[in-house]
Design a protein around this motif. Structure first.
Motif, PDB file in Angstrom:
ATOM      1  N   THR A   1       1.942   8.008   1.018  1.00  0.00           N
ATOM      2  CA  THR A   1       2.444   6.662   0.748  1.00  0.00           C
ATOM      3  C   THR A   1       1.475   5.630   1.282  1.00  0.00           C
ATOM      4  O   THR A   1       1.038   5.717   2.432  1.00  0.00           O
ATOM      5  CB  THR A   1       3.822   6.461   1.395  1.00  0.00           C
ATOM      6  OG1 THR A   1       4.730   7.462   0.895  1.00  0.00           O
ATOM      7  CG2 THR A   1       4.386   5.091   1.069  1.00  0.00           C
ATOM      8  N   TYR A   2       1.146   4.672   0.421  1.00  0.00           N
ATOM      9  CA  TYR A   2       0.230   3.599   0.784  1.00  0.00           C
ATOM     10  C   TYR A   2       0.939   2.271   0.489  1.00  0.00           C
ATOM     11  O   TYR A   2       1.885   2.223  -0.288  1.00  0.00           O
ATOM     12  CB  TYR A   2      -1.077   3.693  -0.007  1.00  0.00           C
ATOM     13  CG  TYR A   2      -1.690   5.083   0.028  1.00  0.00           C
ATOM     14  CD1 TYR A   2      -2.601   5.438   1.019  1.00  0.00           C
ATOM     15  CD2 TYR A   2      -1.345   6.045  -0.931  1.00  0.00           C
ATOM     16  CE1 TYR A   2      -3.153   6.705   1.065  1.00  0.00           C
ATOM     17  CE2 TYR A   2      -1.896   7.324  -0.886  1.00  0.00           C
ATOM     18  CZ  TYR A   2      -2.790   7.648   0.101  1.00  0.00           C
ATOM     19  OH  TYR A   2      -3.341   8.900   0.146  1.00  0.00           O
TER      20      TYR A   2
ATOM     21  N   LEU B   1      -7.857   3.915  -6.585  1.00  0.00           N
ATOM     22  CA  LEU B   1      -7.989   4.724  -5.373  1.00  0.00           C
ATOM     23  C   LEU B   1      -6.869   4.325  -4.417  1.00  0.00           C
ATOM     24  O   LEU B   1      -6.838   3.206  -3.907  1.00  0.00           O
ATOM     25  CB  LEU B   1      -9.361   4.496  -4.721  1.00  0.00           C
ATOM     26  CG  LEU B   1      -9.676   5.353  -3.481  1.00  0.00           C
ATOM     27  CD1 LEU B   1      -9.664   6.835  -3.843  1.00  0.00           C
ATOM     28  CD2 LEU B   1     -11.012   4.950  -2.890  1.00  0.00           C
ATOM     29  N   ASP B   2      -5.956   5.266  -4.183  1.00  0.00           N
ATOM     30  CA  ASP B   2      -4.763   4.944  -3.402  1.00  0.00           C
ATOM     31  C   ASP B   2      -5.090   4.516  -1.975  1.00  0.00           C
ATOM     32  O   ASP B   2      -4.432   3.641  -1.414  1.00  0.00           O
ATOM     33  CB  ASP B   2      -3.827   6.157  -3.371  1.00  0.00           C
ATOM     34  CG  ASP B   2      -3.424   6.589  -4.765  1.00  0.00           C
ATOM     35  OD1 ASP B   2      -2.356   6.176  -5.215  1.00  0.00           O
ATOM     36  OD2 ASP B   2      -4.189   7.330  -5.396  1.00  0.00           O
ATOM     37  N   SER B   3      -6.071   5.157  -1.366  1.00  0.00           N
ATOM     38  CA  SER B   3      -6.376   4.874   0.027  1.00  0.00           C
ATOM     39  C   SER B   3      -7.141   3.565   0.208  1.00  0.00           C
ATOM     40  O   SER B   3      -7.409   3.164   1.339  1.00  0.00           O
ATOM     41  CB  SER B   3      -7.190   6.024   0.626  1.00  0.00           C
ATOM     42  OG  SER B   3      -8.394   6.227  -0.113  1.00  0.00           O
TER      43      SER B   3
ATOM     44  N   GLU C   1       1.282   9.637 -12.294  1.00  0.00           N
ATOM     45  CA  GLU C   1       0.728  10.003 -10.997  1.00  0.00           C
ATOM     46  C   GLU C   1       1.435   9.355  -9.819  1.00  0.00           C
ATOM     47  O   GLU C   1       1.457   9.917  -8.727  1.00  0.00           O
ATOM     48  CB  GLU C   1      -0.761   9.631 -10.926  1.00  0.00           C
ATOM     49  CG  GLU C   1      -1.661  10.445 -11.830  1.00  0.00           C
ATOM     50  CD  GLU C   1      -3.129  10.166 -11.558  1.00  0.00           C
ATOM     51  OE1 GLU C   1      -3.483   9.856 -10.410  1.00  0.00           O
ATOM     52  OE2 GLU C   1      -3.929  10.246 -12.501  1.00  0.00           O
ATOM     53  N   ARG C   2       2.011   8.172 -10.015  1.00  0.00           N
ATOM     54  CA  ARG C   2       2.480   7.381  -8.878  1.00  0.00           C
ATOM     55  C   ARG C   2       3.862   6.786  -9.126  1.00  0.00           C
ATOM     56  O   ARG C   2       4.275   6.596 -10.265  1.00  0.00           O
ATOM     57  CB  ARG C   2       1.485   6.251  -8.581  1.00  0.00           C
ATOM     58  CG  ARG C   2       0.087   6.726  -8.266  1.00  0.00           C
ATOM     59  CD  ARG C   2      -0.885   5.549  -8.162  1.00  0.00           C
ATOM     60  NE  ARG C   2      -2.230   5.986  -7.807  1.00  0.00           N
ATOM     61  CZ  ARG C   2      -3.161   6.332  -8.700  1.00  0.00           C
ATOM     62  NH1 ARG C   2      -2.883   6.279  -9.994  1.00  0.00           N
ATOM     63  NH2 ARG C   2      -4.345   6.729  -8.288  1.00  0.00           N
TER      64      ARG C   2
ATOM     65  N   TYR D   1       4.580  -0.823  -2.194  1.00  0.00           N
ATOM     66  CA  TYR D   1       4.281   0.547  -1.792  1.00  0.00           C
ATOM     67  C   TYR D   1       3.830   1.363  -3.003  1.00  0.00           C
ATOM     68  O   TYR D   1       4.344   1.180  -4.115  1.00  0.00           O
ATOM     69  CB  TYR D   1       5.511   1.207  -1.175  1.00  0.00           C
ATOM     70  CG  TYR D   1       5.954   0.591   0.128  1.00  0.00           C
ATOM     71  CD1 TYR D   1       5.545   1.109   1.345  1.00  0.00           C
ATOM     72  CD2 TYR D   1       6.800  -0.524   0.137  1.00  0.00           C
ATOM     73  CE1 TYR D   1       5.959   0.533   2.544  1.00  0.00           C
ATOM     74  CE2 TYR D   1       7.223  -1.095   1.331  1.00  0.00           C
ATOM     75  CZ  TYR D   1       6.789  -0.566   2.521  1.00  0.00           C
ATOM     76  OH  TYR D   1       7.193  -1.129   3.711  1.00  0.00           O
ATOM     77  N   VAL D   2       2.912   2.289  -2.759  1.00  0.00           N
ATOM     78  CA  VAL D   2       2.424   3.195  -3.794  1.00  0.00           C
ATOM     79  C   VAL D   2       2.609   4.624  -3.291  1.00  0.00           C
ATOM     80  O   VAL D   2       2.067   4.985  -2.240  1.00  0.00           O
ATOM     81  CB  VAL D   2       0.941   2.949  -4.131  1.00  0.00           C
ATOM     82  CG1 VAL D   2       0.478   3.919  -5.211  1.00  0.00           C
ATOM     83  CG2 VAL D   2       0.736   1.508  -4.580  1.00  0.00           C
TER      84      VAL D   2
END
Length: 543
Positions: free
Chosen positions: A31-32, A90-92, A525-526, A536-537
């Motif tokens: 979770t990001y 890019l999630d991070s 994907e998300r 939040y992702v």
């Protein structure tokens, strides 16, 4: 302007009668999040907006909008009047949402205010409402190229009553770019005393380019239709080429005005069937079905007109209209089936199932005049079978409850998901195929049962590729229900003494936040969750 009745035909190849349960997985969902520099433009209900329809429409509104044309791009409106977009690669390394348009906050004649809404009409066009009675048609350019250029206003219109945008599509008609927009309003109507003094209207607008060849683009309203009903529709969408409208609601909608002129029509027949005693009762086991049909008293055997094939049943009495006729839910063996007259007033039929095991949710497809009688043993077995699917209490076991709407292919109408027995079935409308108007395209096993137990559920949806379904609570928790996947290790069902080849996983994500969840969307994907101050992702799938 006509309406037709069609049946929903279940694709039995997409049903899994051997589905056992969801297995809770302790795998962590990455979770990001990104903090917002201004709060989301959330509109609180006023004392005058007290009806169930107000709560369904505005109190449970989804403030997060998914760009179905460009996967993993979401939009929302903040309190500064900015339309913000976040695209994830890019999630991070999430960037900050970027402004694509600023809404004009100048006052209008509209006194009331509702939630701002966004509808991505095509890959290069969008419709926006500021929640203050203003409709905007915007040319966005290609939103997925990463440039996020500012959107260009090409049409606007102010009205006296606030609305939300339900759906919009873009197409070419007679060589001109045309946009179909569907707006929803809840209006004060003293004549509707049973609905708390309010009625629901759908306004279907056709906006088209009216400029001459080579001149600056100028858009204007070409046609305007108004429909009125007594309940907020579960589903409302325009056909991709503007040829029609699909509405799913608890109560009927009728056209009242076209281009300002009242539509003369007869009073519509009520959608609800009159409550009458069932004309037949039926029970079943894994091997057969027993049917008891009410008949005129004193009927002799020679007067009975009985017809049975492997897939169809017909029962009648000479001199009377047919009592029961139609396609059976599944095939039977006619040679092993029998019928007798009992007590001179009922016909008892025993149908031998051709395939032993699966239980039928209905006897004759589409016939609602009968009543299913479950034995005490069957009720106990059903409860034991379903109890391990969820640890929460059972709330609702309605057989065809509307669950959610999801965009799978932006070039087609949105899909809708209905409860079917304990499962959740996804249907794709095909308005250009009268013989296959609604296609059963996916099944989420036992999701109908599971979602009914979630007392705090606010949003529900699924991935466009149907790899998972998701339920989102009002606070913190999100539940992921994955499709069954093949096991890498050997697993046995001890109760049935057989090897299990697939297992469906359930995962739970809990946010570190006490802010109410305002929006929720899912991609392949998300999953995206919007609160007042943070987006939040959740990385649900790696592929």
């Amino acid at each position: 302007m006509t309406a037709s009745n069609y049946s929903l035909k279940v694709n039995r190849e997409l049903l899994d009668p051997n589905f056992e349960s969801y297995r809770l997985s302790l795998d962590v969902i990455p979770t990001y999040s990104v903090e917002l520099d201004a709060a989301v433009e959330e509109v609180e209900l006023k004392d005058s907006q007290y009806t169930r329809e107000h709560i369904r429409t505005f109190g449970m509104y989804n403030y997060l909008h998914l760009d179905q044309w460009y996967e993993d791009s979401v939009l929302f409106v903040d309190r500064k009047g900015r339309v913000l977009s976040l695209s994830v690669t890019l999630d991070s390394a999430l960037g900050n949402p970027r402004e694509v348009y600023s809404l004009n906050t100048e006052p209008t004649e509209c006194e009331e205010r509702v939630c701002p809404s966004i509808s991505l009409t095509s890959a290069t066009w969008a419709c926006v409402s500021d929640g203050r009675c203003r409709l905007l048609l915007l040319r966005t350019g290609k939103r997925g190229d990463g440039s996020l250029s500012k959107w260009e206003l090409l049409f606007s219109e102010d009205s006296t009553d606030p609305f939300i945008i339900v759906h919009s599509v873009s197409h070419v008609q007679d060589g001109n770019h045309t946009v179909e927009v569907l707006l929803l309003r809840i209006l004060k109507n003293p004549a509707e005393s049973k609905a708390g003094g309010f009625s629901v209207t759908l306004e279907w607008m056709t906006v088209a380019n009216a400029s001459e060849h080579g001149a600056e683009k100028r858009y204007e309203v070409k046609k305007r239709r108004v429909l009125r009903g007594k309940s907020v529709p579960h589903y409302a969408a325009v056909e991709p080429h503007g040829k029609g409208l699909m509405v799913a609601s608890e109560k009927p909608f009728v056209f009242t005005h076209v281009d300002g002129r009242a539509v003369e029509q007869e009073e519509p027949e009520p959608m609800e069937e009159e409550k009458t005693d069932p004309i037949y009762f039926w029970q079943q086991t894994s091997e057969d079905v027993t049917l008891c049909v009410r008949m005129p008293e004193g009927v002799a055997k020679e007067q009975v007109q009985f017809g049975l094939t492997s897939d169809n049943l017909s029962i009648g009495v000479r001199g009377f209209s047919t009592l029961l006729q139609g396609q059976l839910y599944a095939s039977v063996d006619p040679d092993a089936s029998t019928w007798i007259i009992k007590d001179d007033k009922s016909l008892e039929v025993t149908l031998q199932k051709r395939s032993e095991g699966p239980m039928w949710p209905e006897l004759v497809m589409g016939d609602r005049r009968g009543q299913y009688v479950m034995s005490e043993e069957q009720a106990t077995l059903l409860h034991q079978t379903l109890a391990h699917l969820t640890s929460e209490d059972l709330v609702n076991l309605a057989s065809h409850q509307y669950l959610f709407t999801v965009n799978v292919d932006p070039t087609q109408m949105p899909c809708f998901c209905l409860r079917h027995d304990v499962d959740a079935l996804v249907w794709q409308p095909h308005p250009d195929q009268p013989g296959n108007m609604w296609e059963h395209v996916a099944t989420f096993n036992a999701l109908g049962y599971v979602q009914a137990s979630k007392r705090d559920k606010k949003f529900s949806t699924c991935a466009p590729n149907f790899s998972y379904a998701s339920l989102c609570d009002c606070l913190r928790r999100t539940f992921i229900y994955r499709q069954p996947s093949t096991l890498e290790t050997v697993l046995f069902n001890r109760r049935q003494g057989r090897q299990v080849g697939q297992v469906a996983k359930q995962q739970v994500a809990s946010l570190d936040s006490d802010q109410p969840i305002l929006g929720f969307r899912a991609t392949n994907e998300r999953a995206y969750i919007l609160t007042s101050r943070r987006l939040y992702v959740l990385k649900v799938n790696n592929d």
